[in-house]
Design a protein around this motif. Structure first.
Motif, PDB file in Angstrom:
ATOM      1  N   UNK A   1       0.841  -1.215  -0.045  1.00  0.00           N
ATOM      2  CA  UNK A   1       0.047   0.096  -0.155  1.00  0.00           C
ATOM      3  C   UNK A   1       0.908   1.222  -0.114  1.00  0.00           C
ATOM      4  N   UNK A   2       2.003   1.083   0.857  1.00  0.00           N
ATOM      5  CA  UNK A   2       2.831   2.436   0.816  1.00  0.00           C
ATOM      6  C   UNK A   2       3.503   2.759  -0.343  1.00  0.00           C
ATOM      7  N   UNK A   3       3.968   1.637  -1.115  1.00  0.00           N
ATOM      8  CA  UNK A   3       4.886   1.771  -2.266  1.00  0.00           C
ATOM      9  C   UNK A   3       3.698   2.219  -3.352  1.00  0.00           C
ATOM     10  N   UNK A   4       2.419   1.812  -3.135  1.00  0.00           N
ATOM     11  CA  UNK A   4       1.561   2.384  -4.437  1.00  0.00           C
ATOM     12  C   UNK A   4       1.324   3.584  -4.087  1.00  0.00           C
ATOM     13  N   UNK A   5       1.427   4.026  -2.810  1.00  0.00           N
ATOM     14  CA  UNK A   5       0.788   5.674  -2.554  1.00  0.00           C
ATOM     15  C   UNK A   5       2.165   6.374  -3.186  1.00  0.00           C
ATOM     16  N   UNK A   6       3.129   6.165  -2.824  1.00  0.00           N
ATOM     17  CA  UNK A   6       4.450   6.881  -3.383  1.00  0.00           C
ATOM     18  C   UNK A   6       4.602   6.871  -5.184  1.00  0.00           C
ATOM     19  N   UNK A   7       4.075   5.610  -5.391  1.00  0.00           N
ATOM     20  CA  UNK A   7       3.931   5.587  -7.155  1.00  0.00           C
ATOM     21  C   UNK A   7       2.855   6.661  -7.687  1.00  0.00           C
ATOM     22  N   UNK A   8       1.714   6.508  -6.728  1.00  0.00           N
ATOM     23  CA  UNK A   8       0.654   7.439  -7.321  1.00  0.00           C
ATOM     24  C   UNK A   8       1.307   8.951  -7.257  1.00  0.00           C
TER      25      UNK A   8
END
Length: 61
Positions: free
Chosen positions: A24-31
């Motif tokens: 989830x944290x990685x996806x937030x950073x990517x977005x």
């Protein structure tokens, strides 16, 4: 896109809570990086982490 979201939802429920949170944290950073048109920074971070991982592996030999 719907299939991707469905797959992600399934995986997030299957993974251990700490792994799911990391994803989830990685996806937030990517977005956030995509919103800033700065995905090239993410690639640099990934390469940097790969190098650090390799160094760690060499040190344990």
């Amino acid at each position: 896109m719907d299939a991707l979201v469905q797959e992600l939802d399934t995986k997030l429920r299957q993974w251990q809570p700490d792994i799911a949170q990391q994803v989830r944290q990685c996806l937030i950073e990517i977005i956030e990086l995509a919103d800033q048109d700065a995905l090239d920074i993410l690639r640099s971070r990934m390469v940097e982490q790969e190098v650090l991982d390799l160094i760690d592996e060499l040190e344990t030999w």
